[in-house]
Design an enzyme around this catalytic site. Structure first.
Site, short mmCIF file in Angstrom:
data_model
loop_
_atom_site.label_atom_id
_atom_site.label_comp_id
_atom_site.label_asym_id
_atom_site.label_seq_id
_atom_site.Cartn_x
_atom_site.Cartn_y
_atom_site.Cartn_z
N HIS A 108 0.87 -1.18 0.00
CA HIS A 108 0.00 0.00 0.00
C HIS A 108 0.90 1.23 0.00
CE1 HIS A 108 -3.20 2.81 1.17
NE2 HIS A 108 -2.39 3.25 2.11
N LEU A 110 1.82 4.82 0.87
CA LEU A 110 1.43 5.66 2.00
C LEU A 110 1.46 7.14 1.62
CD1 LEU A 110 3.52 3.63 4.56
CD2 LEU A 110 1.01 3.75 4.51
N HIS A 129 12.85 -3.18 -0.38
CA HIS A 129 12.45 -3.11 -1.79
C HIS A 129 13.37 -4.00 -2.62
CE1 HIS A 129 10.66 -1.61 -5.41
NE2 HIS A 129 11.81 -1.18 -5.87
N ASP A 169 10.19 4.62 -3.04
CA ASP A 169 11.46 3.88 -3.11
C ASP A 169 12.67 4.77 -3.39
OD1 ASP A 169 10.13 1.46 -2.62
OD2 ASP A 169 9.65 1.23 -4.74
#
Length: 215
Positions: A108, A110, A129, A169
């Protein structure tokens, strides 16, 4: 005093189990897991937490989508629903007064409604990740890397534990690891190799982050 962790999951929870085991074995001797939250009711990670005697919570976006319908037919959950969900989620987390939040397979994205309160409280958010910094941000990172390998564009991929910021990321990496892609690999082979590396890297990333906060 042990640092309190909140772990967010969406699935099997193998990385959560790695953290649970590391704490039990003393690899993370100054950490405890105060709460595990899943956005999927059937996530096996909830059972892993229950087996370890850890408090759990289930919090899903669906009900927020009903309360705040999207005005765009192409978007299932609009910004209003996501922000309301994220605000309630962060309130739940702040209620246990954690020292760190870890996204361990949390599916999800954020919003600022989640990120800003934790930033004000000086509570870092870590994410695992399956790509190296600046490579394959966002979803389907492993699949995209494998496709590029098949086209001769890369010979390796990797993974990282990084700080979470607004840009997906793109937060500062805490620890990274390259993972080879072999000529005989199928996508499943690469996925398995990355997942095996994840279990060790997430523990090391948490350890480094906790030590850094104490210095």
């Amino acid at each position: 005093m042990a640092s309190k962790l909140v772990i967010l999951i969406s699935g099997n929870g193998s990385n959560l189990q790695a953290i649970i085991d590391a704490i039990a074995l003393g690899t993370l001797p100054k950490a405890i897991i105060s709460l595990v939250i899943s956005n999927r009711k059937d996530a096996y990670g909830l059972q892993r937490a229950h087996n370890a005697g850890i408090e759990t919570a289930y919090k899903n976006l669906v009900s927020y989508g009903k309360r705040y319908p999207s005005t765009d037919s192409n978007i299932k959950y609009g910004l209003a629903a996501r922000e309301a969900y994220d605000a309630d989620l962060v309130d739940k987390i702040l209620g246990v007064n954690p020292d760190m939040v870890v996204l361990a397979g949390w599916m999800h994205i954020l919003s600022n409604a989640f990120l800003d309160p934790l930033a004000r409280a000086d509570i870092p958010i870590l994410n695992l990740h399956p790509a190296l910094p600046g490579e394959y941000d966002g979803a389907r990172a492993i699949e995209r890397a494998f496709e590029d390998f098949q086209h001769g564009k890369i010979t390796r991929t990797g993974l990282m534990v990084h700080h979470v910021i607004r840009e997906i990321d793109r937060g500062a990496p805490i620890i990274t690891q390259e993972v080879e892609i072999r000529n005989e690999d199928k996508l499943e082979d690469l996925q398995n190799r990355l997942h095996a590396a994840e279990n060790k890297l997430i523990v090391e990333g948490i350890r480094i982050a906790l030590e850094t906060r104490k210095t």
